[in-house]
Design a protein around this motif. Structure first.
Motif, short mmCIF file in Angstrom:
data_model
loop_
_atom_site.label_atom_id
_atom_site.label_comp_id
_atom_site.label_asym_id
_atom_site.label_seq_id
_atom_site.Cartn_x
_atom_site.Cartn_y
_atom_site.Cartn_z
N LEU A 33 11.58 6.34 -8.65
CA LEU A 33 12.87 6.04 -7.88
C LEU A 33 13.10 6.59 -6.65
N ALA A 34 13.57 5.97 -5.66
CA ALA A 34 13.59 6.75 -4.56
C ALA A 34 14.62 5.94 -3.38
N ARG A 35 15.22 6.74 -2.42
CA ARG A 35 16.07 6.01 -1.60
C ARG A 35 15.29 5.51 -0.26
N VAL A 36 15.56 4.17 0.10
CA VAL A 36 14.87 3.35 1.03
C VAL A 36 15.42 3.84 2.44
N VAL A 37 14.33 4.01 3.19
CA VAL A 37 14.52 4.56 4.60
C VAL A 37 13.83 3.47 5.48
N GLU A 68 9.54 5.13 2.67
CA GLU A 68 9.99 4.47 3.98
C GLU A 68 9.35 3.32 4.22
N MET A 69 9.82 2.21 4.57
CA MET A 69 9.63 0.78 4.72
C MET A 69 9.73 0.12 6.16
N ILE A 88 0.81 -1.10 0.24
CA ILE A 88 -0.02 -0.02 0.01
C ILE A 88 0.88 1.29 0.04
N PHE A 89 0.67 2.00 -1.05
CA PHE A 89 1.40 3.10 -1.14
C PHE A 89 0.69 4.50 -0.76
N ASN A 90 1.38 5.01 0.45
CA ASN A 90 0.72 6.47 0.95
C ASN A 90 1.68 7.55 0.86
N THR A 91 1.18 8.59 0.59
CA THR A 91 1.83 9.93 0.42
C THR A 91 1.45 10.86 1.49
N SER A 132 2.80 -1.46 4.27
CA SER A 132 2.41 -0.04 3.88
C SER A 132 3.95 0.72 3.33
N VAL A 133 3.86 1.50 2.54
CA VAL A 133 5.18 2.05 2.37
C VAL A 133 4.71 3.73 2.10
N PHE A 134 5.40 4.58 2.58
CA PHE A 134 5.21 6.00 2.57
C PHE A 134 6.42 6.72 1.60
#
Length: 879
Positions: free
Chosen positions: A642-646, A615-616, A583-586, A655-657
């Motif tokens: 594309l994004a840096r993983v935190v 963020e994961m 689940i992608f949350n913004t 869920s990922v933000f």
């Protein structure tokens, strides 16, 4: 100069600020006399003085990239719009406007489109953030009115924060709550959010709810209140009988929702649900603050009404310390709603129904006034894409970044016959698609009013001259209207003139039937308007504002009673699946705003979080086979980023933000809304930004690197890139999938042989490091490696660019990638207000500083807006 009292241009808190000037430097501090913030200011507001430079400003009108005169640009807009209307009708044109506009700008734009062009096709980016609250208010109260005020947050005994990371999105409101809880420790705070955000720091109870399950929780609370009866608080039956209709059917609808069922639907422990229900039931002075986590849903309106219902059931509406409270996202989202900025509204809180259409038509003397609503934002851009809308004027917003399925919005604008963009920024993802660019005034130059979340109207006053040929948005629209033949209706020559007309319409044939009423402001002369103090509408004839509404139980429905509406809860429109299991949350981050055209101009605000990230939860990082600190590709059938993983254990598993702010001007594939499905609430038209199914996978980079230089470097050829403004240089984070990294050659070609090149190569591990010195001063430094973990920290290197000449120790430290004792490394910035770094904080803690208060005394960290306090507490616990 004498400090200018004006209003912050960021969020809907509506903070008053004092702007002072010393030479070419402007300082901004909170206005202690403004009732919204009482002198407080967040990191963004405190840095406003650093955003006033003219770099990247649009200063002259342009047609097809060529500078032209204002007459040529305005004639072009008027003629093309008239041509399209003559050939295809008024619904073939559209305006897309913004909560960044002042109320006066909004009023003129809405008047031209709905009153004189004769189409409802004007909508606003507030559709994306607050339209579900608008619809929920109107269903329940008969009007779009927030019943309470900020003072309620300080006198309530229970505050429920739902769908709101208040600490980061509305920091000054958060600080008011923090101060109230410190003064009255018995105050309880419940946070309802799938993520454990910074706001959870002050929560007595955090409900990490399953995304999208809010209506089950609040409908269950309504049933719990019914079951409690009058014994322990429960339902106020007398209030329902006298002031609410529809409660019988509503209570019957929720009858089966007991605590075990609610807990199962919401993914919560039964004990936590029971504790929340107990607190709400037994605490008469309760405020429920809701924001985007409630609104941005395909069932957002039903969720809003589920919140309002529990307040109606208990009679807690418009009373001191007791109300539902929608907190708005933009500085003038409320002002736009007042003047009919949404496609389904008329001005002055009137609806597009025959009686109101006739009334507004007479007031404006507009025989061609529209008789039906226009297209809401997502529908509007669908119509642009399929050719029904052939000309569009976009004002003070960036839909190529912010709309759901943003790639489709870009495609729509690319094939549109005529695109006009009014903005103060020359380079945005949307501006590059315009046929005509019109230079608009920016904050500091604007003159007008905004309305904040508690219905408080405040002045934005200019303290800078208009640069170049920039003009106020209202002036630009006025001039086009006159060129379209509507001179007699657009005679206002100042913001004060427009405000008086706006106020006059609010009282026209009102007679107490409409909530929005500026009776006490209809006769302001220019001097009175200049001196206007913050005031909450409705404004009585004697000029007094109204802090709270509906406290007497009278509403703006036909019966005078509120309406309780319950519909069966619905989950998100698009569930996750095997190929898109997350689940992608913004949402927002602490120090940035929208698509960064203002906040990105100051290095201070980029020093805390400087790259797009995802963020994961640790378990999801393992599941997706990505690396903490590495790069990930997030994708679905609509787009990719594309994004840096935190890594964060405070993220809900599954869920990922990702933050909304990065765009095509400062990063590669970082527009999060390219992935968001364009599914909307059927009533409000608000998109579901909080629940998008996505896949997450490693970005298969073969090399990583960064380049720091005194000027921006062209880096779009890299597969991954992000450009970051630092205090004295620009930093470029890079990665690629090519077998060989050819950036050393590119940098040599770009910077030339002039100067002193220092290089280090290790072919065995494909490591390259170089620095370019000119007259002892560093011009450029770069590091490349196969492993991103081998790259050195950046912050101390940024500091070297602030020096006129490097000593031997600093030159040696450069390519070693480690600061010497002579080169201190403050580390990643934690407190943006005062630029306090993580390493400096750790050192102070090791030396015996053992509390947040002590860190504030020693280093100032946490002593202004307080948004960094949760991070300070984590450092204290870990160090």
């Amino acid at each position: 100069m004498t400090p200018i009292r004006t209003t912050c241009p960021y969020c809907g808190v509506g903070c008053g600020v004092l702007v002072s000037r010393a030479g070419d430097t402007f300082s901004v501090r909170g206005d202690p006399e403004h009732p919204a913030n009482l002198g407080r200011l967040c990191s963004k507001g405190a840095a406003l003085g650093e955003t006033l430079s003219l770099d990247d400003r649009l200063l002259h009108p342009e047609i097809d990239g060529r500078r032209v005169t204002w007459d040529a640009a305005l004639d072009s807009v008027a003629q093309r719009f008239q041509q399209v209307i003559a050939e295809h009708g008024p619904d073939a044109v559209a305006f897309y406007v913004s909560g960044q506009l002042l109320t006066e700008d909004y009023y003129v734009a809405n008047k031209l489109m709905k009153g004189f062009i004769g189409s409802g096709n004007i909508d606003t980016n507030s559709r994306l953030c607050m339209s579900s609250a608008v619809a929920g208010h109107k269903r329940a109260f008969g009007s779009d009115a927030v019943p309470g005020c900020y003072e309620d947050l300080e006198i309530a005994d229970l505050i429920v924060l739902t769908g709101s990371n208040t600490a980061w999105a509305h920091p000054v409101v958060y600080q008011r709550i923090v101060a109230a809880k410190k003064a009255r420790p018995g105050m309880k705070i419940v946070l309802i959010d799938p993520r454990r955000t910074a706001t959870a720091e002050i929560a007595d109870l955090h409900l990490a709810i399953k995304p999208g399950a809010d209506a089950w929780l609040f409908n269950g609370l309504l049933n719990h209140l019914r079951r409690e009866g009058d014994n322990h608080g429960g339902i106020d039956w007398s209030y329902l009988e006298n002031h609410v209709e529809g409660f019988g059917a509503a209570l019957e609808e929720v009858g089966g929702l007991n605590i075990p069922k609610v807990a199962a639907h919401c993914g919560l422990a039964e004990a936590d649900v029971a504790e929340f229900y107990r607190l709400f039931t037994q605490t008469p002075k309760s405020v429920t603050v809701f924001s985007q986590g409630i609104n941005q849903s395909s069932s957002g309106v039903d969720k809003v009404n589920s919140v309002i219902n529990v307040h109606l059931a208990t009679g807690r509406v418009g009373l001191p310390g007791a109300s539902p409270f929608s907190i708005t996202g933009q500085p003038n989202a409320m002002g736009g709603r007042e003047v009919g900025g949404l496609a389904n509204q008329l001005a002055a809180h009137m609806d597009l129904v025959p009686e109101c259409i006739e009334r507004v038509g007479r007031f404006w003397n507009a025989p061609n006034i529209t008789h039906r609503p226009g297209l809401k934002a997502v529908e509007l851009f669908d119509a642009v894409r399929d050719g029904r809308i052939k000309a569009i004027w976009i004002m003070a917003t960036n839909p190529a970044v912010s709309l759901p399925e943003a790639d489709r919005a870009v495609a729509a604008l690319k094939q549109c016959e005529f695109v006009v963009v009014s903005d103060n920024t020359r380079h945005t993802d949307t501006a590059r698609l315009a046929h005509v660019l019109l230079p608009a005034a920016a904050w500091g130059e604007k003159d007008g009013t905004v309305t904040n979340s508690e219905r408080r109207i405040s002045r934005q006053r200019p303290f800078l001259p208009l640069p170049g040929e920039a003009q106020p948005d209202w002036w630009i629209v006025n001039e086009v209207a006159r060129r379209m033949g509507h001179t007699q209706a657009f005679v206002c020559n100042s913001a004060a003139d427009i405000f008086r007309e706006h106020a006059a319409l609010s009282v026209f044939e009102n007679e107490g039937r409409r909530d929005f009423n500026l009776a006490g402001l209809t006769h302001l002369d220019s001097a009175d308007y200049d001196a206007l103090e913050p005031v909450q509408w409705p404004v009585t004839a004697n000029g007094r504002g109204t802090p709270r509404l509906f406290g007497q139980g009278r509403y703006y429905t036909g019966s005078g009673k509120a309406r309780m509406i319950v519909r069966p809860p619905r989950g998100p429109a698009t569930p996750v699946n095997a190929s898109q299991p997350f689940i992608f949350n913004t949402g927002r981050v602490r120090d940035q705003w929208h698509s960064m055209s203002r906040s990105g101009k100051t290095a201070r605000l980029l020093s805390h979080i400087d790259e797009p990230y995802v963020e994961m939860h640790p378990a999801d990082i393992r599941r997706a086979e990505v690396r903490n600190g590495g790069l990930a590709r997030i994708r679905n059938g609509r787009g990719e980023m594309l994004a840096r993983v935190v890594e964060s254990a405070e993220q809900r598993p599954g869920s990922v933000f990702a933050p909304i702010h990065w765009n095509g001007q400062n990063s590669a594939k970082a527009r999060v809304d390219a992935l968001v499905y364009a599914v909307t609430d059927e009533i409000s038209g608000q998109p579901e930004f909080k629940h998008t199914p996505v896949a997450v996978e490693p970005y298969a980079a073969t090399w990583y690197g960064f380049v720091m230089a005194r000027a921006p470097v062209e880096c779009t050829q890299a597969g991954y890139w992000t450009r970051v403004r630092c205090r004295a240089c620009w930093r470029h984070e890079l990665a690629g999938t090519e077998s060989e990294c050819d950036w050393p050659r590119r940098l040599r070609e770009a910077f030339g042989a002039d100067g002193d090149w220092i290089e280090m190569k290790d072919c065995g591990v494909s490591r390259y490091r170089a620095a370019l010195m000119r007259d002892g001063r560093i011009e450029m430094v770069c590091f490349f490696d196969r492993d991103f973990a081998a790259l050195p920290p950046r912050h101390w290197l940024e500091g070297l660019f602030e020096q006129d000449r490097l000593n031997d120790a600093e030159r040696s430290a450069l390519l070693m990638g480690l600061p010497s004792r002579d080169v201190p490394d403050a580390g990643r910035t934690v407190c943006a207000c005062f630029g306090v770094g993580e390493n400096a904080l750790k050192q102070a803690i090791r030396q015996g500083v053992n509390s947040v208060e002590a860190l504030g005394i020693k280093l100032q960290a946490g002593s202004n807006c307080g948004s960094c306090i949760p991070e300070l507490k984590k450092l204290l616990a870990a160090t």
